[in-house]
Design a protein around this motif. Structure first.
Motif, PDB file in Angstrom:
ATOM      1  N   GLN A  20       0.813  -1.203   0.000  1.00  0.00           N
ATOM      2  CA  GLN A  20       0.000   0.000   0.000  1.00  0.00           C
ATOM      3  C   GLN A  20       0.852   1.261   0.000  1.00  0.00           C
ATOM      4  OE1 GLN A  20      -3.251   0.270  -0.286  1.00  0.00           O
ATOM      5  NE2 GLN A  20      -3.670  -1.919  -0.309  1.00  0.00           N
ATOM      6  N   LEU A  21       1.934   1.260   0.785  1.00  0.00           N
ATOM      7  CA  LEU A  21       2.793   2.435   0.843  1.00  0.00           C
ATOM      8  C   LEU A  21       3.527   2.655  -0.475  1.00  0.00           C
ATOM      9  CD1 LEU A  21       4.292   2.192   4.442  1.00  0.00           C
ATOM     10  CD2 LEU A  21       2.675   3.865   3.596  1.00  0.00           C
ATOM     11  N   ASN A  22       4.018   1.573  -1.084  1.00  0.00           N
ATOM     12  CA  ASN A  22       4.697   1.715  -2.381  1.00  0.00           C
ATOM     13  C   ASN A  22       3.749   2.259  -3.441  1.00  0.00           C
ATOM     14  OD1 ASN A  22       7.167   0.821  -1.445  1.00  0.00           O
ATOM     15  ND2 ASN A  22       6.716  -1.334  -1.881  1.00  0.00           N
ATOM     16  N   TRP A  23       2.543   1.756  -3.456  1.00  0.00           N
ATOM     17  CA  TRP A  23       1.555   2.236  -4.426  1.00  0.00           C
ATOM     18  C   TRP A  23       1.201   3.693  -4.146  1.00  0.00           C
ATOM     19  CZ3 TRP A  23       0.000   1.844  -8.980  1.00  0.00           C
ATOM     20  CH2 TRP A  23      -1.271   2.257  -9.399  1.00  0.00           C
ATOM     21  N   LEU A  24       1.124   4.066  -2.883  1.00  0.00           N
ATOM     22  CA  LEU A  24       0.842   5.450  -2.518  1.00  0.00           C
ATOM     23  C   LEU A  24       1.968   6.375  -2.977  1.00  0.00           C
ATOM     24  CD1 LEU A  24      -0.871   7.565  -1.040  1.00  0.00           C
ATOM     25  CD2 LEU A  24       0.339   6.942   1.067  1.00  0.00           C
ATOM     26  N   ILE A  25       3.212   5.935  -2.783  1.00  0.00           N
ATOM     27  CA  ILE A  25       4.352   6.747  -3.219  1.00  0.00           C
ATOM     28  C   ILE A  25       4.319   6.935  -4.731  1.00  0.00           C
ATOM     29  CG2 ILE A  25       6.865   6.769  -3.420  1.00  0.00           C
ATOM     30  CD1 ILE A  25       6.901   5.268  -0.717  1.00  0.00           C
ATOM     31  N   LEU A  26       4.041   5.843  -5.454  1.00  0.00           N
ATOM     32  CA  LEU A  26       3.977   5.935  -6.914  1.00  0.00           C
ATOM     33  C   LEU A  26       2.882   6.901  -7.357  1.00  0.00           C
ATOM     34  CD1 LEU A  26       4.922   4.987  -9.689  1.00  0.00           C
ATOM     35  CD2 LEU A  26       3.329   3.046  -9.479  1.00  0.00           C
ATOM     36  N   LYS A  27       1.724   6.817  -6.736  1.00  0.00           N
ATOM     37  CA  LYS A  27       0.628   7.707  -7.114  1.00  0.00           C
ATOM     38  C   LYS A  27       0.964   9.161  -6.795  1.00  0.00           C
ATOM     39  CE  LYS A  27      -2.736   5.596  -4.936  1.00  0.00           C
ATOM     40  NZ  LYS A  27      -4.112   5.290  -4.478  1.00  0.00           N
ATOM     41  N   VAL A  28       1.563   9.411  -5.637  1.00  0.00           N
ATOM     42  CA  VAL A  28       1.934  10.780  -5.276  1.00  0.00           C
ATOM     43  C   VAL A  28       2.939  11.343  -6.282  1.00  0.00           C
ATOM     44  CG1 VAL A  28       3.122  12.182  -3.555  1.00  0.00           C
ATOM     45  CG2 VAL A  28       1.410  10.524  -2.827  1.00  0.00           C
ATOM     46  N   THR A  29       3.909  10.499  -6.683  1.00  0.00           N
ATOM     47  CA  THR A  29       4.906  10.948  -7.655  1.00  0.00           C
ATOM     48  C   THR A  29       4.267  11.261  -9.000  1.00  0.00           C
ATOM     49  OG1 THR A  29       6.567   9.582  -6.554  1.00  0.00           O
ATOM     50  CG2 THR A  29       7.081  10.353  -8.756  1.00  0.00           C
ATOM     51  N   LEU A  30       3.405  10.365  -9.467  1.00  0.00           N
ATOM     52  CA  LEU A  30       2.729  10.594 -10.749  1.00  0.00           C
ATOM     53  C   LEU A  30       1.834  11.825 -10.687  1.00  0.00           C
ATOM     54  CD1 LEU A  30       1.790   6.928 -11.750  1.00  0.00           C
ATOM     55  CD2 LEU A  30       3.594   8.365 -12.726  1.00  0.00           C
ATOM     56  N   TYR A  31       1.101  11.991  -9.614  1.00  0.00           N
ATOM     57  CA  TYR A  31       0.249  13.159  -9.468  1.00  0.00           C
ATOM     58  C   TYR A  31       1.086  14.432  -9.467  1.00  0.00           C
ATOM     59  CZ  TYR A  31      -3.571   9.988  -8.182  1.00  0.00           C
ATOM     60  OH  TYR A  31      -4.521   9.015  -8.183  1.00  0.00           O
ATOM     61  N   SER A  32       2.223  14.395  -8.792  1.00  0.00           N
ATOM     62  CA  SER A  32       3.098  15.575  -8.764  1.00  0.00           C
ATOM     63  C   SER A  32       3.602  15.895 -10.167  1.00  0.00           C
ATOM     64  CB  SER A  32       4.283  15.323  -7.816  1.00  0.00           C
ATOM     65  OG  SER A  32       3.838  15.057  -6.514  1.00  0.00           O
ATOM     66  N   PHE A  33       3.966  14.818 -10.904  1.00  0.00           N
ATOM     67  CA  PHE A  33       4.450  15.012 -12.269  1.00  0.00           C
ATOM     68  C   PHE A  33       3.349  15.633 -13.139  1.00  0.00           C
ATOM     69  CE2 PHE A  33       5.017  13.409 -16.617  1.00  0.00           C
ATOM     70  CZ  PHE A  33       6.306  13.862 -16.888  1.00  0.00           C
ATOM     71  N   VAL A  34       2.153  15.091 -13.081  1.00  0.00           N
ATOM     72  CA  VAL A  34       1.037  15.586 -13.905  1.00  0.00           C
ATOM     73  C   VAL A  34       0.682  17.013 -13.522  1.00  0.00           C
ATOM     74  CG1 VAL A  34      -1.405  15.260 -14.415  1.00  0.00           C
ATOM     75  CG2 VAL A  34       0.137  13.288 -14.363  1.00  0.00           C
ATOM     76  N   ILE A  35       0.638  17.283 -12.219  1.00  0.00           N
ATOM     77  CA  ILE A  35       0.279  18.634 -11.769  1.00  0.00           C
ATOM     78  C   ILE A  35       1.331  19.648 -12.203  1.00  0.00           C
ATOM     79  CG2 ILE A  35      -0.007  20.075  -9.712  1.00  0.00           C
ATOM     80  CD1 ILE A  35      -1.311  17.664  -8.375  1.00  0.00           C
ATOM     81  N   SER A  36       2.621  19.236 -12.105  1.00  0.00           N
ATOM     82  CA  SER A  36       3.697  20.156 -12.495  1.00  0.00           C
ATOM     83  C   SER A  36       3.593  20.519 -13.969  1.00  0.00           C
ATOM     84  CB  SER A  36       5.051  19.522 -12.189  1.00  0.00           C
ATOM     85  OG  SER A  36       6.099  20.350 -12.631  1.00  0.00           O
ATOM     86  N   PHE A  37       3.498  19.498 -14.851  1.00  0.00           N
ATOM     87  CA  PHE A  37       3.396  19.770 -16.284  1.00  0.00           C
ATOM     88  C   PHE A  37       2.061  20.418 -16.635  1.00  0.00           C
ATOM     89  CE2 PHE A  37       7.072  17.132 -16.515  1.00  0.00           C
ATOM     90  CZ  PHE A  37       7.731  17.514 -17.669  1.00  0.00           C
ATOM     91  N   GLY A  38       0.990  19.960 -15.998  1.00  0.00           N
ATOM     92  CA  GLY A  38      -0.315  20.549 -16.286  1.00  0.00           C
ATOM     93  C   GLY A  38      -0.360  22.014 -15.936  1.00  0.00           C
ATOM     94  N   THR A  39       0.240  22.377 -14.806  1.00  0.00           N
ATOM     95  CA  THR A  39       0.272  23.787 -14.404  1.00  0.00           C
ATOM     96  C   THR A  39       1.063  24.619 -15.410  1.00  0.00           C
ATOM     97  OG1 THR A  39       0.147  23.122 -12.087  1.00  0.00           O
ATOM     98  CG2 THR A  39       0.880  25.361 -12.542  1.00  0.00           C
ATOM     99  N   PHE A  40       2.203  24.047 -15.848  1.00  0.00           N
ATOM    100  CA  PHE A  40       3.040  24.783 -16.808  1.00  0.00           C
ATOM    101  C   PHE A  40       2.273  25.053 -18.108  1.00  0.00           C
ATOM    102  CE2 PHE A  40       5.920  24.534 -20.453  1.00  0.00           C
ATOM    103  CZ  PHE A  40       6.698  25.660 -20.229  1.00  0.00           C
ATOM    104  N   PHE A  41       1.702  24.004 -18.692  1.00  0.00           N
ATOM    105  CA  PHE A  41       0.991  24.171 -19.956  1.00  0.00           C
ATOM    106  C   PHE A  41      -0.269  25.015 -19.793  1.00  0.00           C
ATOM    107  CE2 PHE A  41       3.433  20.301 -21.079  1.00  0.00           C
ATOM    108  CZ  PHE A  41       4.079  20.798 -22.205  1.00  0.00           C
ATOM    109  N   ALA A  42      -0.929  24.928 -18.660  1.00  0.00           N
ATOM    110  CA  ALA A  42      -2.095  25.774 -18.419  1.00  0.00           C
ATOM    111  C   ALA A  42      -1.696  27.239 -18.388  1.00  0.00           C
ATOM    112  CB  ALA A  42      -2.768  25.373 -17.105  1.00  0.00           C
TER     113      ALA A  42
END
Length: 352
Positions: free
Chosen positions: A9-31
């Motif tokens: 559960q913790l590994n999956w949570l870390i992966l999701k947090v990382t992916l969300y951070s990546f998407v939010i970072s790029f999404g914010t830039f392009f927005a």
């Protein structure tokens, strides 16, 4: 229903947090790019254009960020998982009967995990001590009951077979053996009630010197027979306590002195002290070593085991005294006396 481990559960949570951070970072830039373009009314300018090198640099920095995040999170996960896994293994061992199992905290544990491991280890240690005490008590009780029961059975069998004549002295000895068994059962019951918190006290205000004098008069004949003399050093004192339990404790102390102290003086003293009353019984020897004095109030502990068994006693008297005093909220002490012997001191608070 399939259960997943905390690690999964913790590994999956870390992966999701990382992916969300990546998407939010790029999404914010392009927005921001599209927002700026929309406000200006011009197409995306050269300042927002990316060549291959820029994309490679962005991807590499992103991957490095993800790697650092994963490694940092993995270290944190280990801090959580190691003590939890150790607790799981130790709890399973305790459930299987291995009460010596202890959990490990690991390196640099978290405060909450450290407290949890410490509490578990304390619980396991108490269970181990309780189990050891139960085995000790069972063995000691069986040992104490064996002798009088064997004597009773032998004498009664002899009477039934006609080996012993039915004389009065034989019946007197049998009554003494049954009295010893009754005292042992009463002591065990008192200790059991005290340990379970059900030792009830019937309090009333008593005159302590008068009570001590009455107890001394009751024991005077037995002390003369054992070549002891009772000396009273009594000061005025009033105490609200359970008079019957106090008499039981004092009789046990005096019987202990009569059995094991050398022939001579035994001093009973009492005085008001520290919002309560201090009562002490002191003899002229042979004294008790500091090592034994530290455990003398425990059940089935004797200062000199071989000599004590020759003179009788179950080893419960002082344990009963402590149980009664603690039930009153008092304290007990065993210290060297001024007469080169031992002083047993009881302090009981005034419950009035």
């Amino acid at each position: 229903m399939k259960l997943h481990s905390i690690k999964h559960q913790l590994n999956w949570l870390i992966l999701k947090v990382t992916l969300y951070s990546f998407v939010i970072s790029f999404g914010t830039f392009f927005a921001w790019v599209f927002y700026t373009t929309f406000r200006s009314g011009h197409p995306v300018g050269d300042e927002f254009a990316f060549d291959t090198a820029d994309w490679v640099q962005l991807i590499i920095s992103t991957l490095l960020t993800v790697l650092v995040s994963v490694l940092t999170a993995a270290g944190f996960v280990r801090k959580i998982l190691f003590p939890l896994q150790s607790l799981t293994v130790s709890a399973r061992q305790v459930a299987d009967g291995d009460l010596s199992a202890r959990a490990q905290q690991g390196e640099k544990p978290l405060a909450e995990m450290s407290a949890l491991v410490d509490d578990f280890n304390q619980m396991a240690a108490r269970l181990e001590n309780a189990s050891r005490d139960i085995r000790t008590w069972n063995a000691a009780i069986a040992h104490e009951l064996r002798t009088p029961v064997t004597i009773l059975r032998g004498r009664l069998q002899g009477l039934a077979d006609g080996i012993f004549p039915p004389e009065q002295q034989l019946f007197v000895n049998l009554v003494k053996q049954t009295d010893g068994l009754s005292h042992l059962i009463d002591d065990l019951r008192t200790l059991s009630l005290a340990q379970s918190g059900h030792l009830r006290l019937s309090r009333s205000t008593i005159d302590v010197p008068q009570e001590m004098a009455a107890i001394a008069a009751l024991m005077e004949a037995d002390f003369k027979a054992s070549q002891h003399s009772l000396v009273l050093d009594l000061h005025p004192a009033q105490l609200c306590c359970d008079a019957a339990r106090l008499r039981q404790a004092m009789l046990a102390l005096l019987e202990n002195a009569r059995r094991y102290a050398v022939s001579g003086v035994v001093v009973i003293s009492c005085r008001e002290q520290q919002q309560g009353v201090t009562i002490s019984v002191e003899d002229e020897g042979p004294g008790i070593s500091p090592e034994v004095a530290a455990t003398i109030w425990d059940a089935f502990v004797r200062g000199d085991d071989s000599r004590s068994r020759q003179r009788g006693g179950s080893g419960l008297g002082l344990a009963v005294v402590r149980a009664i005093v603690l039930a009153h909220g008092g304290e007990v002490r065993c210290t060297p006396g001024t007469l080169h012997g031992t002083r047993f001191t009881l302090w009981l608070p005034d419950a009035a």
